[in-house]
Design a protein around this motif. Structure first.
Motif, PDB file in Angstrom:
ATOM      1  N   MET A   6       0.836  -1.191   0.000  1.00 39.51           N
ATOM      2  CA  MET A   6       0.000   0.000   0.000  1.00 39.51           C
ATOM      3  C   MET A   6       0.880   1.254   0.000  1.00 39.51           C
ATOM      4  SD  MET A   6      -2.925   1.232   2.706  1.00 39.51           S
ATOM      5  CE  MET A   6      -1.794   1.273   4.074  1.00 39.51           C
ATOM      6  N   ILE A   7       1.919   1.247   0.802  1.00 37.79           N
ATOM      7  CA  ILE A   7       2.812   2.403   0.887  1.00 37.79           C
ATOM      8  C   ILE A   7       3.530   2.621  -0.445  1.00 37.79           C
ATOM      9  CG2 ILE A   7       4.908   3.276   2.000  1.00 37.79           C
ATOM     10  CD1 ILE A   7       3.855   1.790   4.570  1.00 37.79           C
ATOM     11  N   TRP A   8       4.027   1.556  -1.050  1.00 33.43           N
ATOM     12  CA  TRP A   8       4.686   1.677  -2.352  1.00 33.43           C
ATOM     13  C   TRP A   8       3.718   2.163  -3.421  1.00 33.43           C
ATOM     14  CZ3 TRP A   8       9.515   2.098  -3.688  1.00 33.43           C
ATOM     15  CH2 TRP A   8      10.503   1.613  -2.837  1.00 33.43           C
ATOM     16  N   GLY A   9       2.515   1.599  -3.428  1.00 37.76           N
ATOM     17  CA  GLY A   9       1.519   2.024  -4.405  1.00 37.76           C
ATOM     18  C   GLY A   9       1.167   3.491  -4.256  1.00 37.76           C
ATOM     19  N   ALA A  10       0.986   3.936  -3.005  1.00 37.86           N
ATOM     20  CA  ALA A  10       0.642   5.338  -2.761  1.00 37.86           C
ATOM     21  C   ALA A  10       1.789   6.253  -3.179  1.00 37.86           C
ATOM     22  CB  ALA A  10       0.301   5.542  -1.292  1.00 37.86           C
ATOM     23  N   GLY A  11       3.005   5.892  -2.797  1.00 37.99           N
ATOM     24  CA  GLY A  11       4.149   6.741  -3.114  1.00 37.99           C
ATOM     25  C   GLY A  11       4.405   6.860  -4.602  1.00 37.99           C
ATOM     26  N   LEU A  12       4.396   5.728  -5.284  1.00 38.56           N
ATOM     27  CA  LEU A  12       4.679   5.753  -6.722  1.00 38.56           C
ATOM     28  C   LEU A  12       3.569   6.422  -7.528  1.00 38.56           C
ATOM     29  CD1 LEU A  12       6.366   2.266  -7.176  1.00 38.56           C
ATOM     30  CD2 LEU A  12       7.462   4.523  -7.136  1.00 38.56           C
ATOM     31  N   PHE A  14       1.508   8.764  -6.413  1.00 33.18           N
ATOM     32  CA  PHE A  14       1.596  10.200  -6.116  1.00 33.18           C
ATOM     33  C   PHE A  14       2.709  10.843  -6.953  1.00 33.18           C
ATOM     34  CE2 PHE A  14       3.541  13.723  -3.810  1.00 33.18           C
ATOM     35  CZ  PHE A  14       2.453  14.557  -3.608  1.00 33.18           C
ATOM     36  N   LEU A  15       3.888  10.219  -6.961  1.00 32.08           N
ATOM     37  CA  LEU A  15       5.017  10.774  -7.718  1.00 32.08           C
ATOM     38  C   LEU A  15       4.735  10.796  -9.225  1.00 32.08           C
ATOM     39  CD1 LEU A  15       8.046   9.237  -5.815  1.00 32.08           C
ATOM     40  CD2 LEU A  15       7.291  11.631  -5.803  1.00 32.08           C
ATOM     41  N   ALA A  16       4.143   9.736  -9.760  1.00 28.75           N
ATOM     42  CA  ALA A  16       3.826   9.691 -11.191  1.00 28.75           C
ATOM     43  C   ALA A  16       2.834  10.788 -11.561  1.00 28.75           C
ATOM     44  CB  ALA A  16       3.273   8.326 -11.569  1.00 28.75           C
ATOM     45  N   ASP A  17       1.836  11.000 -10.700  1.00 30.13           N
ATOM     46  CA  ASP A  17       0.849  12.043 -10.969  1.00 30.13           C
ATOM     47  C   ASP A  17       1.491  13.423 -10.974  1.00 30.13           C
ATOM     48  OD1 ASP A  17      -1.869  13.320 -11.067  1.00 30.13           O
ATOM     49  OD2 ASP A  17      -1.226  14.014  -9.078  1.00 30.13           O
ATOM     50  N   GLN A  18       2.243  13.733  -9.929  1.00 32.03           N
ATOM     51  CA  GLN A  18       2.841  15.063  -9.828  1.00 32.03           C
ATOM     52  C   GLN A  18       3.889  15.296 -10.918  1.00 32.03           C
ATOM     53  OE1 GLN A  18       1.892  17.695  -7.474  1.00 32.03           O
ATOM     54  NE2 GLN A  18       0.179  16.274  -7.726  1.00 32.03           N
ATOM     55  N   ALA A  19       4.662  14.263 -11.249  1.00 31.39           N
ATOM     56  CA  ALA A  19       5.662  14.403 -12.320  1.00 31.39           C
ATOM     57  C   ALA A  19       4.983  14.634 -13.664  1.00 31.39           C
ATOM     58  CB  ALA A  19       6.545  13.156 -12.373  1.00 31.39           C
ATOM     59  N   SER A  20       3.894  13.905 -13.938  1.00 25.14           N
ATOM     60  CA  SER A  20       3.202  14.086 -15.224  1.00 25.14           C
ATOM     61  C   SER A  20       2.619  15.488 -15.334  1.00 25.14           C
ATOM     62  CB  SER A  20       2.110  13.028 -15.405  1.00 25.14           C
ATOM     63  OG  SER A  20       1.038  13.223 -14.493  1.00 25.14           O
ATOM     64  N   GLY A  99      -3.329   1.612  -2.087  1.00 29.30           N
ATOM     65  CA  GLY A  99      -2.256   2.580  -2.294  1.00 29.30           C
ATOM     66  C   GLY A  99      -2.468   3.443  -3.520  1.00 29.30           C
ATOM     67  N   LEU A 100      -2.993   2.846  -4.596  1.00 30.80           N
ATOM     68  CA  LEU A 100      -3.269   3.632  -5.807  1.00 30.80           C
ATOM     69  C   LEU A 100      -4.321   4.699  -5.545  1.00 30.80           C
ATOM     70  CD1 LEU A 100      -3.292   0.871  -8.589  1.00 30.80           C
ATOM     71  CD2 LEU A 100      -1.434   2.437  -7.979  1.00 30.80           C
ATOM     72  N   VAL A 101      -5.374   4.323  -4.816  1.00 28.80           N
ATOM     73  CA  VAL A 101      -6.419   5.306  -4.479  1.00 28.80           C
ATOM     74  C   VAL A 101      -5.830   6.413  -3.614  1.00 28.80           C
ATOM     75  CG1 VAL A 101      -8.610   5.673  -3.270  1.00 28.80           C
ATOM     76  CG2 VAL A 101      -8.305   3.640  -4.686  1.00 28.80           C
ATOM     77  N   ILE A 102      -5.062   6.021  -2.600  1.00 27.18           N
ATOM     78  CA  ILE A 102      -4.477   7.002  -1.683  1.00 27.18           C
ATOM     79  C   ILE A 102      -3.506   7.929  -2.423  1.00 27.18           C
ATOM     80  CG2 ILE A 102      -2.909   7.252   0.292  1.00 27.18           C
ATOM     81  CD1 ILE A 102      -4.225   4.606   1.368  1.00 27.18           C
ATOM     82  N   GLY A 103      -2.607   7.371  -3.218  1.00 29.81           N
ATOM     83  CA  GLY A 103      -1.652   8.204  -3.953  1.00 29.81           C
ATOM     84  C   GLY A 103      -2.332   9.149  -4.921  1.00 29.81           C
ATOM     85  N   GLY A 104      -3.346   8.653  -5.633  1.00 27.27           N
ATOM     86  CA  GLY A 104      -4.089   9.525  -6.546  1.00 27.27           C
ATOM     87  C   GLY A 104      -4.819  10.631  -5.810  1.00 27.27           C
ATOM     88  N   ALA A 105      -5.462  10.277  -4.707  1.00 24.97           N
ATOM     89  CA  ALA A 105      -6.186  11.285  -3.920  1.00 24.97           C
ATOM     90  C   ALA A 105      -5.232  12.327  -3.363  1.00 24.97           C
ATOM     91  CB  ALA A 105      -6.964  10.607  -2.793  1.00 24.97           C
ATOM     92  N   ILE A 142      -6.872   6.450  -9.166  1.00 28.66           N
ATOM     93  CA  ILE A 142      -8.035   6.316  -8.278  1.00 28.66           C
ATOM     94  C   ILE A 142      -9.015   5.302  -8.858  1.00 28.66           C
ATOM     95  CG2 ILE A 142     -10.063   7.511  -7.353  1.00 28.66           C
ATOM     96  CD1 ILE A 142      -8.218  10.051  -7.190  1.00 28.66           C
ATOM     97  N   PHE A 143      -9.289   5.398 -10.143  1.00 31.57           N
ATOM     98  CA  PHE A 143     -10.210   4.466 -10.797  1.00 31.57           C
ATOM     99  C   PHE A 143      -9.665   3.044 -10.755  1.00 31.57           C
ATOM    100  CE2 PHE A 143     -11.798   2.130 -14.458  1.00 31.57           C
ATOM    101  CZ  PHE A 143     -13.158   2.286 -14.293  1.00 31.57           C
ATOM    102  N   ALA A 144      -8.389   2.872 -11.132  1.00 35.87           N
ATOM    103  CA  ALA A 144      -7.782   1.535 -11.130  1.00 35.87           C
ATOM    104  C   ALA A 144      -7.727   0.955  -9.721  1.00 35.87           C
ATOM    105  CB  ALA A 144      -6.378   1.596 -11.731  1.00 35.87           C
ATOM    106  N   GLY A 145      -7.409   1.788  -8.748  1.00 37.57           N
ATOM    107  CA  GLY A 145      -7.368   1.322  -7.365  1.00 37.57           C
ATOM    108  C   GLY A 145      -8.735   0.906  -6.856  1.00 37.57           C
TER     109      GLY A 145
END
Length: 160
Positions: A6-12, A14-20, A99-105, A142-145
């Motif tokens: 979950m932590i890895w999913g959230a971190g990655l 989040f970083l992918a979203d902000q970098a894009s 983690g994907l939902v959390i990172g996207g949110a 968020i959708f995929a998560g």
């Protein structure tokens, strides 16, 4: 650690979203150009500022709605963390999906804190249907998560 995925999913995510967002909006100058056709009509970049939720719903643009949406996003993230932490044996798929939902949110929360709105830039159309809406990488996560949370919920149907 039980929630490592979950932590890895959230971190990655989040970083992918902000970098894009940084690359497309600031580095490529989409905030100035407002549109870039990448692979028309399948993939286009269109600049968007979303003060609401999906498709601009509840986007009054006032400070109160901004902070309410930030609070709701953080509450959902906290609920997911608690849910996964309490799960007896949350699978890697469940952890990663949460983690994907959390990172996207959190990516969208960061936008609301930095800009007052969420930066959107992706536009896809197909098969003669023109899609007027824009979204971002966080929305995809968020959708995929959310789909993954349903798919990997761990409950099995009993055979008839």
């Amino acid at each position: 650690m039980a929630a490592r995925w979950m932590i890895w999913g959230a971190g990655l995510s989040f970083l992918a979203d902000q970098a894009s967002k940084y690359l497309v909006i600031h580095w490529m100058g989409l905030d100035q150009r407002h549109r870039v056709d990448v692979l028309p009509p399948f993939l286009n970049f269109r600049y968007g500022e979303n003060s609401g939720i999906n498709f601009g719903l509840f986007g009054g643009g006032d400070e109160a709605s901004r902070w309410i949406l930030i609070g709701m996003s953080l509450a959902i993230c906290l609920a997911l963390v608690v849910w996964i932490a309490r799960a007896q044996k949350a699978s890697r798929g469940m952890q990663l999906s949460a983690g994907l939902v959390i990172g996207g949110a959190l990516g969208n929360v960061a936008d609301r804190l930095l800009y007052g709105y969420v930066l959107d830039f992706l536009n896809t159309s197909c098969c003669g249907i023109q899609n007027p809406f824009v979204f971002n990488v966080a929305d995809i996560f968020i959708f995929a998560g959310a789909a993954g949370l349903i798919f990997f919920d761990g409950r099995r149907k009993k055979p008839a």
